[in-house]
Write a protein that holds these residues in place. Sequence first.
Motif, PDB file in Angstrom:
ATOM      1  N   VAL A  41       0.860  -1.186   0.000  1.00 28.70           N
ATOM      2  CA  VAL A  41       0.000   0.000   0.000  1.00 28.70           C
ATOM      3  C   VAL A  41       0.894   1.233   0.000  1.00 28.70           C
ATOM      4  CG1 VAL A  41      -1.853   1.231   1.163  1.00 28.70           C
ATOM      5  CG2 VAL A  41      -1.747  -1.260   1.307  1.00 28.70           C
ATOM      6  N   ALA A  42       0.806   2.015  -1.073  1.00 25.03           N
ATOM      7  CA  ALA A  42       1.598   3.242  -1.188  1.00 25.03           C
ATOM      8  C   ALA A  42       0.823   4.414  -0.595  1.00 25.03           C
ATOM      9  CB  ALA A  42       1.925   3.519  -2.648  1.00 25.03           C
ATOM     10  N   GLY A  43       1.544   5.419  -0.143  1.00 24.35           N
ATOM     11  CA  GLY A  43       0.922   6.643   0.354  1.00 24.35           C
ATOM     12  C   GLY A  43       0.359   6.554   1.754  1.00 24.35           C
ATOM     13  N   VAL A  44       0.806   5.590   2.531  1.00 24.20           N
ATOM     14  CA  VAL A  44       0.363   5.475   3.922  1.00 24.20           C
ATOM     15  C   VAL A  44       1.216   6.411   4.776  1.00 24.20           C
ATOM     16  CG1 VAL A  44       0.121   3.938   5.908  1.00 24.20           C
ATOM     17  CG2 VAL A  44      -0.347   3.081   3.612  1.00 24.20           C
ATOM     18  N   ALA A  45       0.558   7.224   5.592  1.00 21.56           N
ATOM     19  CA  ALA A  45       1.267   8.129   6.503  1.00 21.56           C
ATOM     20  C   ALA A  45       1.590   7.375   7.783  1.00 21.56           C
ATOM     21  CB  ALA A  45       0.420   9.351   6.806  1.00 21.56           C
ATOM     22  N   ALA A  46       2.875   7.311   8.103  1.00 22.87           N
ATOM     23  CA  ALA A  46       3.325   6.668   9.338  1.00 22.87           C
ATOM     24  C   ALA A  46       3.904   7.743  10.243  1.00 22.87           C
ATOM     25  CB  ALA A  46       4.390   5.622   9.027  1.00 22.87           C
ATOM     26  N   THR A  49       3.878   8.349  17.689  1.00 23.76           N
ATOM     27  CA  THR A  49       2.988   9.025  18.625  1.00 23.76           C
ATOM     28  C   THR A  49       3.772   9.916  19.578  1.00 23.76           C
ATOM     29  OG1 THR A  49       1.465   7.153  18.543  1.00 23.76           O
ATOM     30  CG2 THR A  49       1.196   8.654  20.379  1.00 23.76           C
ATOM     31  N   GLY A  50       3.312  11.155  19.725  1.00 21.70           N
ATOM     32  CA  GLY A  50       3.926  12.082  20.660  1.00 21.70           C
ATOM     33  C   GLY A  50       5.162  12.791  20.148  1.00 21.70           C
ATOM     34  N   THR A  51       5.515  12.590  18.871  1.00 19.07           N
ATOM     35  CA  THR A  51       6.676  13.259  18.291  1.00 19.07           C
ATOM     36  C   THR A  51       6.297  13.866  16.943  1.00 19.07           C
ATOM     37  OG1 THR A  51       7.501  11.387  17.008  1.00 19.07           O
ATOM     38  CG2 THR A  51       8.197  11.502  19.317  1.00 19.07           C
ATOM     39  N   ALA A  52       7.254  14.541  16.345  1.00 23.13           N
ATOM     40  CA  ALA A  52       7.037  15.115  15.011  1.00 23.13           C
ATOM     41  C   ALA A  52       7.596  14.205  13.921  1.00 23.13           C
ATOM     42  CB  ALA A  52       7.694  16.493  14.929  1.00 23.13           C
ATOM     43  N   PHE A  53       8.090  13.032  14.272  1.00 20.13           N
ATOM     44  CA  PHE A  53       8.654  12.114  13.286  1.00 20.13           C
ATOM     45  C   PHE A  53       7.543  11.507  12.444  1.00 20.13           C
ATOM     46  CE2 PHE A  53      11.785  11.711  16.854  1.00 20.13           C
ATOM     47  CZ  PHE A  53      12.811  12.412  16.231  1.00 20.13           C
ATOM     48  N   ALA A  54       7.718  11.551  11.106  1.00 18.39           N
ATOM     49  CA  ALA A  54       6.706  11.003  10.208  1.00 18.39           C
ATOM     50  C   ALA A  54       7.361  10.559   8.908  1.00 18.39           C
ATOM     51  CB  ALA A  54       5.630  12.042   9.928  1.00 18.39           C
ATOM     52  N   ALA A  55       6.673   9.674   8.182  1.00 14.26           N
ATOM     53  CA  ALA A  55       7.141   9.191   6.885  1.00 14.26           C
ATOM     54  C   ALA A  55       5.932   8.751   6.071  1.00 14.26           C
ATOM     55  CB  ALA A  55       8.116   8.032   7.067  1.00 14.26           C
ATOM     56  N   ALA A  69      14.912   6.320  21.053  1.00 13.61           N
ATOM     57  CA  ALA A  69      15.545   5.041  21.368  1.00 13.61           C
ATOM     58  C   ALA A  69      14.639   4.083  22.143  1.00 13.61           C
ATOM     59  CB  ALA A  69      16.831   5.284  22.150  1.00 13.61           C
ATOM     60  N   GLY A  70      13.724   4.566  22.932  1.00 14.35           N
ATOM     61  CA  GLY A  70      12.885   3.694  23.753  1.00 14.35           C
ATOM     62  C   GLY A  70      11.740   3.070  22.979  1.00 14.35           C
ATOM     63  N   ALA A  71      10.848   2.434  23.708  1.00 20.40           N
ATOM     64  CA  ALA A  71       9.657   1.842  23.104  1.00 20.40           C
ATOM     65  C   ALA A  71       8.751   2.956  22.564  1.00 20.40           C
ATOM     66  CB  ALA A  71       8.901   1.006  24.132  1.00 20.40           C
ATOM     67  N   VAL A  72       8.201   2.761  21.367  1.00 17.16           N
ATOM     68  CA  VAL A  72       7.347   3.765  20.734  1.00 17.16           C
ATOM     69  C   VAL A  72       6.109   3.093  20.161  1.00 17.16           C
ATOM     70  CG1 VAL A  72       9.260   5.310  20.145  1.00 17.16           C
ATOM     71  CG2 VAL A  72       8.530   3.582  18.508  1.00 17.16           C
ATOM     72  N   THR A  73       5.150   3.927  19.790  1.00 14.18           N
ATOM     73  CA  THR A  73       3.959   3.446  19.092  1.00 14.18           C
ATOM     74  C   THR A  73       3.889   4.147  17.742  1.00 14.18           C
ATOM     75  OG1 THR A  73       2.779   3.093  21.174  1.00 14.18           O
ATOM     76  CG2 THR A  73       1.447   3.260  19.175  1.00 14.18           C
ATOM     77  N   LEU A  74       3.825   3.354  16.680  1.00 13.19           N
ATOM     78  CA  LEU A  74       3.683   3.903  15.338  1.00 13.19           C
ATOM     79  C   LEU A  74       2.212   3.911  14.958  1.00 13.19           C
ATOM     80  CD1 LEU A  74       6.578   2.127  13.393  1.00 13.19           C
ATOM     81  CD2 LEU A  74       6.590   4.358  14.484  1.00 13.19           C
ATOM     82  N   VAL A  75       1.787   4.974  14.281  1.00 12.88           N
ATOM     83  CA  VAL A  75       0.402   5.091  13.821  1.00 12.88           C
ATOM     84  C   VAL A  75       0.428   5.154  12.302  1.00 12.88           C
ATOM     85  CG1 VAL A  75      -1.693   6.483  13.896  1.00 12.88           C
ATOM     86  CG2 VAL A  75      -0.245   6.332  15.909  1.00 12.88           C
ATOM     87  N   PHE A  76      -0.405   4.308  11.671  1.00  8.70           N
ATOM     88  CA  PHE A  76      -0.478   4.247  10.213  1.00  8.70           C
ATOM     89  C   PHE A  76      -1.876   4.674   9.776  1.00  8.70           C
ATOM     90  CE2 PHE A  76       2.750   1.329  11.582  1.00  8.70           C
ATOM     91  CZ  PHE A  76       3.776   1.539  10.686  1.00  8.70           C
ATOM     92  N   ILE A  79      -6.492   6.979   3.583  1.00  7.86           N
ATOM     93  CA  ILE A  79      -7.906   6.984   3.217  1.00  7.86           C
ATOM     94  C   ILE A  79      -8.249   5.632   2.606  1.00  7.86           C
ATOM     95  CG2 ILE A  79      -9.621   8.001   1.676  1.00  7.86           C
ATOM     96  CD1 ILE A  79      -8.207  10.669   2.033  1.00  7.86           C
ATOM     97  N   GLY A  80      -9.361   5.064   3.036  1.00  5.65           N
ATOM     98  CA  GLY A  80      -9.803   3.765   2.540  1.00  5.65           C
ATOM     99  C   GLY A  80      -9.349   2.604   3.392  1.00  5.65           C
ATOM    100  N   PHE A  81      -8.533   2.885   4.423  1.00  6.32           N
ATOM    101  CA  PHE A  81      -8.055   1.847   5.326  1.00  6.32           C
ATOM    102  C   PHE A  81      -8.284   2.277   6.766  1.00  6.32           C
ATOM    103  CE2 PHE A  81      -5.717   1.115   1.454  1.00  6.32           C
ATOM    104  CZ  PHE A  81      -5.686  -0.268   1.350  1.00  6.32           C
ATOM    105  N   LYS A  82      -8.435   1.299   7.644  1.00  9.72           N
ATOM    106  CA  LYS A  82      -8.595   1.596   9.067  1.00  9.72           C
ATOM    107  C   LYS A  82      -7.257   2.024   9.662  1.00  9.72           C
ATOM    108  CE  LYS A  82     -12.427  -1.580   9.720  1.00  9.72           C
ATOM    109  NZ  LYS A  82     -12.909  -2.794  10.382  1.00  9.72           N
ATOM    110  N   ARG A  83      -7.311   2.992  10.546  1.00  9.74           N
ATOM    111  CA  ARG A  83      -6.126   3.479  11.267  1.00  9.74           C
ATOM    112  C   ARG A  83      -5.595   2.341  12.136  1.00  9.74           C
ATOM    113  NH1 ARG A  83      -5.872   6.253  16.566  1.00  9.74           N
ATOM    114  NH2 ARG A  83      -4.025   7.566  16.504  1.00  9.74           N
ATOM    115  N   LYS A  84      -4.269   2.208  12.190  1.00  7.95           N
ATOM    116  CA  LYS A  84      -3.693   1.131  12.989  1.00  7.95           C
ATOM    117  C   LYS A  84      -2.531   1.653  13.820  1.00  7.95           C
ATOM    118  CE  LYS A  84      -2.475  -3.663  12.842  1.00  7.95           C
ATOM    119  NZ  LYS A  84      -2.488  -4.871  12.029  1.00  7.95           N
TER     120      LYS A  84
END
Length: 129
Positions: A41-46, A49-55, A69-76, A79-84
């Motif tokens: 899936v192309a164009g997914v925003a990753a 959480t809690g930072t300005a880091f994105a891709a 460096a510590g444990a983090v949570t990524l949010v993906f 449009i057309g897919f459920k947030r994960k």
Amino acid sequence: MVTRILLLTLALATLVGVTAVSAQQRQITGRVTSGATNEPVAGVAASVTGTAFAAVTNAEGRYAIAAPAGAVTLVFRRIGFKRKEVPVPAGDASADVQLEQDIFNLEAVVVTGQQTGISARTRRPRPRS
């Protein structure tokens, strides 16, 4: 002389602090695929959480994102897919994700527009008296 030494010490302390902060980051890579078709899936925003880091994922569904460096949570999100949300432990450097399609949420996307009118007038010269 004392002022120069003080300024030099302050500059060195700042550089050491910047180096320490950059050393506390890591890069997380992975691939995002569709849960229904297992296609990338192309164009997914990753984002982290809690930072300005994105891709954003490329055409092969791959991404690389900077993270603390510590444990983090990524949010993906896409449009057309459920947030994960995916937890990534401190020792892991990769996280592959499968997104589920969300066909009902497509109706929530509303595009609006506004038309503006432009008129042009020509000035006629006044008759001379």
